[in-house]
Enzyme design. Sequence first.
Site, short mmCIF file in Angstrom:
data_model
loop_
_atom_site.label_atom_id
_atom_site.label_comp_id
_atom_site.label_asym_id
_atom_site.label_seq_id
_atom_site.Cartn_x
_atom_site.Cartn_y
_atom_site.Cartn_z
N ARG A 93 -28.45 -24.58 57.49
CA ARG A 93 -27.23 -23.77 57.48
C ARG A 93 -26.94 -23.22 56.08
O ARG A 93 -25.82 -22.78 55.80
CB ARG A 93 -26.05 -24.61 57.92
CG ARG A 93 -25.91 -25.89 57.11
CD ARG A 93 -24.61 -26.55 57.38
NE ARG A 93 -24.61 -27.92 56.89
CZ ARG A 93 -23.57 -28.71 56.97
NH1 ARG A 93 -22.46 -28.27 57.51
NH2 ARG A 93 -23.63 -29.93 56.52
N LYS A 113 -23.49 -22.24 51.64
CA LYS A 113 -23.61 -23.35 52.59
C LYS A 113 -22.69 -23.08 53.77
O LYS A 113 -21.48 -22.96 53.59
CB LYS A 113 -23.23 -24.67 51.89
CG LYS A 113 -23.46 -25.91 52.73
CD LYS A 113 -23.41 -27.16 51.87
CE LYS A 113 -23.61 -28.42 52.68
NZ LYS A 113 -23.64 -29.62 51.83
N ASP A 252 -33.71 -36.05 50.78
CA ASP A 252 -33.45 -34.60 50.79
C ASP A 252 -32.13 -34.29 50.10
O ASP A 252 -31.79 -33.11 49.91
CB ASP A 252 -33.44 -34.06 52.22
CG ASP A 252 -32.47 -34.80 53.12
OD1 ASP A 252 -32.63 -36.02 53.27
OD2 ASP A 252 -31.54 -34.17 53.66
N ASN A 253 -31.37 -35.31 49.74
CA ASN A 253 -30.12 -35.08 49.00
C ASN A 253 -30.26 -35.44 47.52
O ASN A 253 -29.26 -35.59 46.82
CB ASN A 253 -28.98 -35.87 49.62
CG ASN A 253 -28.60 -35.34 51.00
OD1 ASN A 253 -28.90 -34.18 51.31
ND2 ASN A 253 -27.97 -36.15 51.81
P1 AMP Z 1 -26.67 -32.66 55.28
O1 AMP Z 1 -26.07 -33.79 56.06
O2 AMP Z 1 -25.71 -31.55 54.98
O3 AMP Z 1 -27.43 -33.12 54.08
O4 AMP Z 1 -27.72 -32.01 56.27
C1 AMP Z 1 -28.90 -32.63 56.74
C2 AMP Z 1 -29.74 -31.60 57.43
O5 AMP Z 1 -29.09 -31.14 58.61
C3 AMP Z 1 -30.03 -30.35 56.62
O6 AMP Z 1 -31.30 -29.91 57.00
C4 AMP Z 1 -28.98 -29.38 57.08
O7 AMP Z 1 -29.40 -28.06 56.88
C5 AMP Z 1 -28.90 -29.73 58.55
N1 AMP Z 1 -27.59 -29.41 59.11
C6 AMP Z 1 -26.44 -30.13 58.98
N2 AMP Z 1 -25.44 -29.53 59.64
C7 AMP Z 1 -25.95 -28.41 60.21
C8 AMP Z 1 -25.41 -27.37 61.02
N3 AMP Z 1 -24.13 -27.36 61.38
N4 AMP Z 1 -26.24 -26.40 61.41
C9 AMP Z 1 -27.53 -26.40 61.06
N5 AMP Z 1 -28.10 -27.33 60.31
C10 AMP Z 1 -27.32 -28.34 59.88
MG MG Z 2 -28.45 -32.57 52.68
#
Ligand code: AMP
Ligand code: MG
Length: 494
Positions: A93, A113, A252-253
């Site tokens: 996203r 984002k 990944d973070n």
């Molecule tokens: P995060 O928890 O933000 O670190 O996200 C973990 C993974 O999930 C990453 O690849 C994000 O791009 C994906 N992701 C989280 N929320 C969404 C969303 N609403 N739509 C698409 N991808 C998402």
């Molecule tokens: Mg992330």
Amino acid sequence: MNKLEQLNFTNTFIQLGQEFYQAKAPDPVSEPYLVDFNPDAAELIGLDPAESKRPEFAEYFGGNKLLPGSDPLAMVYCGHQFGVYNPRIGDGRGLLLGEVTNGNGHKWDIHLKGSGPTRFARGFDGRATLRASIREYLGQEALHGLGIPTTRSLAIVGIRELIYREMPELAAVLVRLSDSHVRFGSFEAYLYLNQPKRITELADYVIHHHHADIEQEADKHRILFRRVLQKTAHLIACWQSVGFIHGVMNTDNMCITGATFDYGPYGFMDQFNPHFTPNHSDASGRYAFAKQPEIGHWNLWKFGETLAHLVAPAVLQEELEQYQPTYNQLYREKMAKKLGLAVLDAEFSQLMGNLFKLLHDNPVDYSNFFRTLSQFPDGDYKPLLNPFVNQKDIEDWMSQYGRLIEREGLSDDERRQTMNRANPKFILRNYLLQRAIDKAVKEADFSEIERLRVLLADPFQDRPEVFKRYNIDAEFYASDTPDSLLDMQLSCSA
Ligand code: AMP
Ligand code: MG
């Protein structure tokens, strides 16, 4: 200072080749509007703050118009989530618009984002909630104000679209700035695809952009690993000293430049509790406060594995063994500053050990304990004694502390100054953050976001004129968290 259309974009990530990204424009949105604008972040990219007043600002950063020179892309990455490898992550996203170079030659990635689903979206909506965007925005400013490496954000742009998490929620786009968006997980993606050549290209890209001084060295990849390790150890020592819990330290973070990256269910500890995590979904406590240093090591091990075709495993192992001593030294230095001490010997270790036991066993506010301690021995330090159940225990500790102060021979004034530069008066307590979110979401009142942004830019001192202008009641923001609101936990949904 530049106008929006004059931002000085380059797009070096694109030059790595198509295996590293998906090219994609942001999805259009209806009626984007400005929730908050961060003039300090604008300065980082040489943007004239008056530009935030133009209607085009929200159009560009909401995703309706492309900034000249930007070339948006979703980055490929994978990584270990809660210890398990997930081969399908990537910017689901988010979009990197490109890098903007400021007047000093510094480059900042600009990343949207919540700008719509990419091919990595895995069926999710590609959007971000206003709530989570406010959390990331203010978390970044709070850590930056504390002097801790972090991404920043230029603005939050609201969009008139409801998205569904546990319930319908308002959505927003966060305009994130970072010196890099390359993650440990960016390297892992190509290890699991068995494409070592791509890893070499990515490592050389990172060296070229962030460690140009070692580009000609024969063992540059080893040095890269060492530097990432040192920066990561430094970052986690910073977090531990202020009681910050990231909450989701998946690989990944983890940013390759050692900045705090991807804010989810993070939080500052109210009372000292090594097992605390603000992440409600982390039932096993993998990423709890006291686990962060060893998770840093685990994540570096995973990053190191991706370099095994470039650096002999035994050499990587040797480097990795430096993590613990590096971290310990940095952490002890930071804790010593919090106590206004400088000699890191066995007596200091004992003092620290005794303190942690006392803080653990009593309901004491972690941040305010250190702040008030600077008043010892002749100021108004007595309030800090109140929460201790057994007064003799804390009095014994205070006399041990008093002996070490005397041994170091600093004047009370000098020590107080050191301590007040290390111990914030204001921290981003979860309940304060939640107030700002509630006002924004329920009343479309964004003033509390601005107030916290201004307050946290310099959390170490009162600034009466600024506080007056923004209607900031210093004593309210400096107080302990009310008992009923202690240790709030949040779900991962964002
Ligand atoms: P995060 O928890 O933000 O670190 O996200 C973990 C993974 O999930 C990453 O690849 C994000 O791009 C994906 N992701 C989280 N929320 C969404 C969303 N609403 N739509 C698409 N991808 C998402
Ligand atoms: Mg992330």
